[in-house]
Design a protein around this motif. Sequence first.
Motif, PDB file in Angstrom:
ATOM      1  N   ALA A   1       0.819  -1.212   0.000  1.00 49.55           N
ATOM      2  CA  ALA A   1       0.000   0.000   0.000  1.00 49.55           C
ATOM      3  C   ALA A   1       0.852   1.260   0.000  1.00 49.55           C
ATOM      4  CB  ALA A   1      -0.912   0.011   1.225  1.00 49.55           C
ATOM      5  N   ALA A   2       2.117   1.103   0.319  1.00 43.21           N
ATOM      6  CA  ALA A   2       2.992   2.272   0.446  1.00 43.21           C
ATOM      7  C   ALA A   2       3.616   2.678  -0.882  1.00 43.21           C
ATOM      8  CB  ALA A   2       4.099   1.970   1.457  1.00 43.21           C
ATOM      9  N   VAL A   3       3.685   1.710  -1.795  1.00 41.35           N
ATOM     10  CA  VAL A   3       4.435   1.929  -3.033  1.00 41.35           C
ATOM     11  C   VAL A   3       3.675   2.846  -4.007  1.00 41.35           C
ATOM     12  CG1 VAL A   3       3.500  -0.038  -4.354  1.00 41.35           C
ATOM     13  CG2 VAL A   3       5.906   0.604  -4.620  1.00 41.35           C
ATOM     14  N   THR A   4       4.435   3.577  -4.802  1.00 40.77           N
ATOM     15  CA  THR A   4       3.818   4.416  -5.845  1.00 40.77           C
ATOM     16  C   THR A   4       3.554   3.548  -7.067  1.00 40.77           C
ATOM     17  OG1 THR A   4       5.320   6.148  -5.138  1.00 40.77           O
ATOM     18  CG2 THR A   4       4.091   6.568  -7.151  1.00 40.77           C
ATOM     19  N   LYS A   5       2.387   3.730  -7.658  1.00 45.54           N
ATOM     20  CA  LYS A   5       2.087   2.930  -8.856  1.00 45.54           C
ATOM     21  C   LYS A   5       2.757   3.559 -10.075  1.00 45.54           C
ATOM     22  CE  LYS A   5      -2.485   2.049  -8.097  1.00 45.54           C
ATOM     23  NZ  LYS A   5      -3.791   1.545  -8.564  1.00 45.54           N
ATOM     24  N   ILE A   6       4.010   3.174 -10.258  1.00 45.12           N
ATOM     25  CA  ILE A   6       4.727   3.615 -11.456  1.00 45.12           C
ATOM     26  C   ILE A   6       5.163   2.365 -12.223  1.00 45.12           C
ATOM     27  CG2 ILE A   6       5.526   5.856 -10.598  1.00 45.12           C
ATOM     28  CD1 ILE A   6       8.148   4.544  -9.778  1.00 45.12           C
ATOM     29  N   ASP A   7       5.760   2.566 -13.364  1.00 45.05           N
ATOM     30  CA  ASP A   7       6.157   1.433 -14.178  1.00 45.05           C
ATOM     31  C   ASP A   7       7.329   0.685 -13.516  1.00 45.05           C
ATOM     32  OD1 ASP A   7       6.530  -0.307 -16.252  1.00 45.05           O
ATOM     33  OD2 ASP A   7       7.753   1.089 -17.431  1.00 45.05           O
ATOM     34  N   ALA A   8       7.172  -0.633 -13.355  1.00 44.15           N
ATOM     35  CA  ALA A   8       8.239  -1.427 -12.726  1.00 44.15           C
ATOM     36  C   ALA A   8       9.541  -1.324 -13.519  1.00 44.15           C
ATOM     37  CB  ALA A   8       7.803  -2.891 -12.601  1.00 44.15           C
ATOM     38  N   GLY A   9       9.417  -1.142 -14.833  1.00 40.19           N
ATOM     39  CA  GLY A   9      10.610  -1.023 -15.677  1.00 40.19           C
ATOM     40  C   GLY A   9      11.442   0.192 -15.286  1.00 40.19           C
ATOM     41  N   ALA A  10      10.762   1.288 -14.911  1.00 36.90           N
ATOM     42  CA  ALA A  10      11.485   2.501 -14.502  1.00 36.90           C
ATOM     43  C   ALA A  10      12.264   2.236 -13.214  1.00 36.90           C
ATOM     44  CB  ALA A  10      10.493   3.640 -14.302  1.00 36.90           C
ATOM     45  N   VAL A  11      11.661   1.441 -12.335  1.00 38.25           N
ATOM     46  CA  VAL A  11      12.352   1.128 -11.075  1.00 38.25           C
ATOM     47  C   VAL A  11      13.575   0.256 -11.356  1.00 38.25           C
ATOM     48  CG1 VAL A  11      12.075   0.224  -8.727  1.00 38.25           C
ATOM     49  CG2 VAL A  11      10.120   1.236  -9.886  1.00 38.25           C
ATOM     50  N   MET A  12      13.441  -0.651 -12.314  1.00 39.12           N
ATOM     51  CA  MET A  12      14.588  -1.512 -12.673  1.00 39.12           C
ATOM     52  C   MET A  12      15.737  -0.666 -13.211  1.00 39.12           C
ATOM     53  SD  MET A  12      12.910  -4.772 -14.561  1.00 39.12           S
ATOM     54  CE  MET A  12      11.271  -5.250 -14.163  1.00 39.12           C
ATOM     55  N   VAL A  13      15.384   0.352 -14.034  1.00 39.60           N
ATOM     56  CA  VAL A  13      16.425   1.223 -14.605  1.00 39.60           C
ATOM     57  C   VAL A  13      17.166   1.964 -13.489  1.00 39.60           C
ATOM     58  CG1 VAL A  13      16.816   3.293 -16.011  1.00 39.60           C
ATOM     59  CG2 VAL A  13      15.293   1.503 -16.843  1.00 39.60           C
ATOM     60  N   THR A  14      16.407   2.550 -12.550  1.00 39.66           N
ATOM     61  CA  THR A  14      17.065   3.303 -11.466  1.00 39.66           C
ATOM     62  C   THR A  14      17.819   2.353 -10.539  1.00 39.66           C
ATOM     63  OG1 THR A  14      14.921   3.362 -10.354  1.00 39.66           O
ATOM     64  CG2 THR A  14      15.633   5.371 -11.455  1.00 39.66           C
ATOM     65  N   PHE A  15      17.312   1.128 -10.389  1.00 40.88           N
ATOM     66  CA  PHE A  15      18.035   0.136  -9.584  1.00 40.88           C
ATOM     67  C   PHE A  15      19.432  -0.070 -10.179  1.00 40.88           C
ATOM     68  CE2 PHE A  15      19.511  -4.144  -8.717  1.00 40.88           C
ATOM     69  CZ  PHE A  15      19.221  -4.332  -7.368  1.00 40.88           C
ATOM     70  N   ALA A  16      19.467  -0.265 -11.504  1.00 41.69           N
ATOM     71  CA  ALA A  16      20.753  -0.497 -12.171  1.00 41.69           C
ATOM     72  C   ALA A  16      21.645   0.736 -12.057  1.00 41.69           C
ATOM     73  CB  ALA A  16      20.513  -0.842 -13.636  1.00 41.69           C
ATOM     74  N   LEU A  17      21.026   1.907 -12.205  1.00 39.60           N
ATOM     75  CA  LEU A  17      21.777   3.160 -12.115  1.00 39.60           C
ATOM     76  C   LEU A  17      22.422   3.324 -10.735  1.00 39.60           C
ATOM     77  CD1 LEU A  17      22.242   5.848 -13.745  1.00 39.60           C
ATOM     78  CD2 LEU A  17      20.278   6.760 -12.523  1.00 39.60           C
ATOM     79  N   PHE A  18      21.632   3.048  -9.700  1.00 39.95           N
ATOM     80  CA  PHE A  18      22.157   3.171  -8.336  1.00 39.95           C
ATOM     81  C   PHE A  18      23.232   2.121  -8.072  1.00 39.95           C
ATOM     82  CE2 PHE A  18      17.822   4.962  -6.917  1.00 39.95           C
ATOM     83  CZ  PHE A  18      18.147   6.173  -7.492  1.00 39.95           C
ATOM     84  N   ALA A  19      22.988   0.910  -8.588  1.00 41.86           N
ATOM     85  CA  ALA A  19      23.961  -0.167  -8.365  1.00 41.86           C
ATOM     86  C   ALA A  19      25.321   0.229  -8.946  1.00 41.86           C
ATOM     87  CB  ALA A  19      23.469  -1.472  -8.991  1.00 41.86           C
ATOM     88  N   VAL A  20      25.289   0.804 -10.161  1.00 42.75           N
ATOM     89  CA  VAL A  20      26.545   1.213 -10.803  1.00 42.75           C
ATOM     90  C   VAL A  20      27.182   2.374 -10.031  1.00 42.75           C
ATOM     91  CG1 VAL A  20      27.523   2.254 -12.901  1.00 42.75           C
ATOM     92  CG2 VAL A  20      25.862   0.395 -13.087  1.00 42.75           C
ATOM     93  N   THR A  21      26.376   3.400  -9.725  1.00 36.08           N
ATOM     94  CA  THR A  21      26.905   4.588  -9.026  1.00 36.08           C
ATOM     95  C   THR A  21      27.545   4.202  -7.696  1.00 36.08           C
ATOM     96  OG1 THR A  21      25.101   5.852  -9.994  1.00 36.08           O
ATOM     97  CG2 THR A  21      26.295   6.909  -8.206  1.00 36.08           C
ATOM     98  N   PHE A  22      26.815   3.431  -6.913  1.00 39.61           N
ATOM     99  CA  PHE A  22      27.324   3.070  -5.593  1.00 39.61           C
ATOM    100  C   PHE A  22      28.529   2.131  -5.676  1.00 39.61           C
ATOM    101  CE2 PHE A  22      23.200   4.468  -3.741  1.00 39.61           C
ATOM    102  CZ  PHE A  22      23.728   5.301  -2.775  1.00 39.61           C
ATOM    103  N   THR A  23      28.514   1.255  -6.661  1.00 39.33           N
ATOM    104  CA  THR A  23      29.657   0.343  -6.793  1.00 39.33           C
ATOM    105  C   THR A  23      30.911   1.130  -7.146  1.00 39.33           C
ATOM    106  OG1 THR A  23      28.160  -1.413  -7.489  1.00 39.33           O
ATOM    107  CG2 THR A  23      30.491  -1.758  -7.946  1.00 39.33           C
ATOM    108  N   VAL A  24      30.746   2.113  -8.046  1.00 34.60           N
ATOM    109  CA  VAL A  24      31.896   2.967  -8.389  1.00 34.60           C
ATOM    110  C   VAL A  24      32.391   3.703  -7.139  1.00 34.60           C
ATOM    111  CG1 VAL A  24      32.576   5.037  -9.685  1.00 34.60           C
ATOM    112  CG2 VAL A  24      31.274   3.224 -10.810  1.00 34.60           C
ATOM    113  N   LEU A  25      31.449   4.224  -6.344  1.00 36.59           N
ATOM    114  CA  LEU A  25      31.838   4.931  -5.115  1.00 36.59           C
ATOM    115  C   LEU A  25      32.553   4.004  -4.137  1.00 36.59           C
ATOM    116  CD1 LEU A  25      28.762   7.216  -4.347  1.00 36.59           C
ATOM    117  CD2 LEU A  25      31.035   7.942  -5.039  1.00 36.59           C
ATOM    118  N   ALA A  26      32.034   2.791  -4.008  1.00 39.60           N
ATOM    119  CA  ALA A  26      32.648   1.839  -3.074  1.00 39.60           C
ATOM    120  C   ALA A  26      34.059   1.475  -3.537  1.00 39.60           C
ATOM    121  CB  ALA A  26      31.785   0.579  -2.958  1.00 39.60           C
ATOM    122  N   ILE A  27      34.209   1.282  -4.856  1.00 35.80           N
ATOM    123  CA  ILE A  27      35.549   0.965  -5.386  1.00 35.80           C
ATOM    124  C   ILE A  27      36.486   2.151  -5.159  1.00 35.80           C
ATOM    125  CG2 ILE A  27      36.856   0.504  -7.512  1.00 35.80           C
ATOM    126  CD1 ILE A  27      34.367  -1.107  -8.471  1.00 35.80           C
TER     127      ILE A  27
END
Lengths: 520, 84
Positions: free
Chosen positions: A473-499
């Motif tokens: 009930a808390a989630v925003t009804k947006i396209d799941a594909g958009a969330v997948m894109v930002t997931f990948a974006l964050f994964a890359v950004t944070f991994t670069v920062l961690a490295i």
Amino acid sequence: MIQSIDWSLVDWSRAQFALTAMYHWLFVPLTLGITWMIAMMETIYVRTGDPEWKKLTQFWMKLFGINFAIGVATGIIMEFEFGTNWSNYSWFVGDIFGAPLAIEGIMAFFMESTFIAIMFFGWNKVSKKFHLVSTWLVAIGANLSALWILVANAWMQSPVGTSFNPETARNEMTNFWDVLFSPVAINKFLHTITSGMVLAAIFVIGVSAWFLLRKRETRLALRSITIAAIFGLLSSVFVALSGDGSAKQIAKVQPLKLAAMEGLYDGTEGAGLVAIGILNSKEKRESGDVFAVKLEMPKLLSWMAYGDPDQFVAGINDFKNGNPGQGILSTGEKIQRGKVARGTLTEYKNARAAGNIVKSDSLKLVFKDQVFLDTYFKYFGYGFVDDVNYYIPNVPLTFYSFHIMVILGFGFMVFFALILFFQARGELPQRKFWLRIAPWLIPLAYIASQSGWIVAEVGRQPWTIQDLLPTVAAVTKIDAGAVMVTFALFAVTFTVLAIAEVSIMLKAIKNGPKNHGGTK
Amino acid sequence: MKILTPFKRIFRFYFDGFSNLSSWGRSIWIIILIKLFILFAIIRVFFMPDILKKDYKTDNERSRHVLENLTTSVSVTSELNSKL
């Protein structure tokens, strides 16, 4: 709404939040803990005037600076996610988050930014004492910043000091002090910052042991180890005490989480604590055969949860099916009550839309009626999904995370005591085995720290706000594909920062305590 | 003019600090600036808008939208009345 919900959207939104929170938490605990040790080292420098202590202070300050700089603002992504992926939630929590996060923002900006600048730029520009005060204020400020975030998190685990306003669909703070001083918040704050101190102590010992093994900076390394081992041992004791306090609070406000932490399916009096165990498959667990192997300490869970070794501790099945003898409602009953609460809110909404002021006003008053609040609204969140299994958290993940955290935590305590013992006897440089182990404990300290948050957050699923708002009930009804894109974006950004963090940190460690502070 | 002196000293303090950054200090600041740019100029603007602020102009509209999301056609008022 629920019939049309895209479950992959919920899962991806959860995964994205978990990813960003866990990456953010890679940077935070070292900052929380190491600042205290830096302040202690600088205090010794100011009191003794020994330049070796200044050199030591500046070396650890440099590592702190790298960690702080790379970690700073990584938490802001979670605030973005509230607005994008969890808009119902962010609206529903109302001003509960606003006040603590605003205080955190002001505190972080004024205290940390100002005094960190003095810490790094102020050597030889301000007096020794003023510099020392600034260093202590950085330590205090960093930990107080964490307080406000943890207060907000504690409210989600145990929503107190607020009331729901159906007109705005928001929770409103009725008592700031109830929110700030809720027992869950206090234990969470103490447990989190002391665990950060343990992690930082392991970090300092691990890095110092590396120097000792290479016969470099021996004096500085031994001094660092003494400070870190004492600090780490004391912090470990406080972690254990605050962990015990947290367990008692969980037993009170999130008993199902406690059952999942211990893999307890059928409640019992004088419940034992599973020290080590391997869970069976879900089918076997649900048919009563929970563990393939376990080592249990009799009655300890009852004592840990309630301070009474014979007390009844409820299991997962008690919550699922109910246990009238112990006054535990079944999940089915909670679902019915949740539906009543949601139905009342629907009636209110319809009455308001129809312009029926008399009806809408009378229904609004229902949300102030204590009987309604205690009997129905308390279970508001159960009214969204009919499947009783939906309300049971992931047992294996919660169980194993809890046990990894506890086993590592006690292991660190023993390690600190041993290091202090060897140090007191002047044998540490010869204890090659322990020196070789020490750097490898650094990743284990991070695993323990992350495991703690997995217990806290996975163990309370499906709730974003305990019993009031499930993730669905808390989630925003947006396209799941958009969330997948930002997931990948964050994964890359944070991994670069961690490295970047690890490589800059390793380079700084290899260089050793040569250059001071952040300036030439 | 005297009132400007403390501000001048503060400015000078930060100016000197940033002017004399060590090589690792400079690397760190470059990382911070790139990170802040990615966070606020790319992620925030293009990927992570505040949905309620973007789609609804007033708090009233936002609350109505969330209220709609929190409720469905469930109507169990009769049950409530019998239990209260």
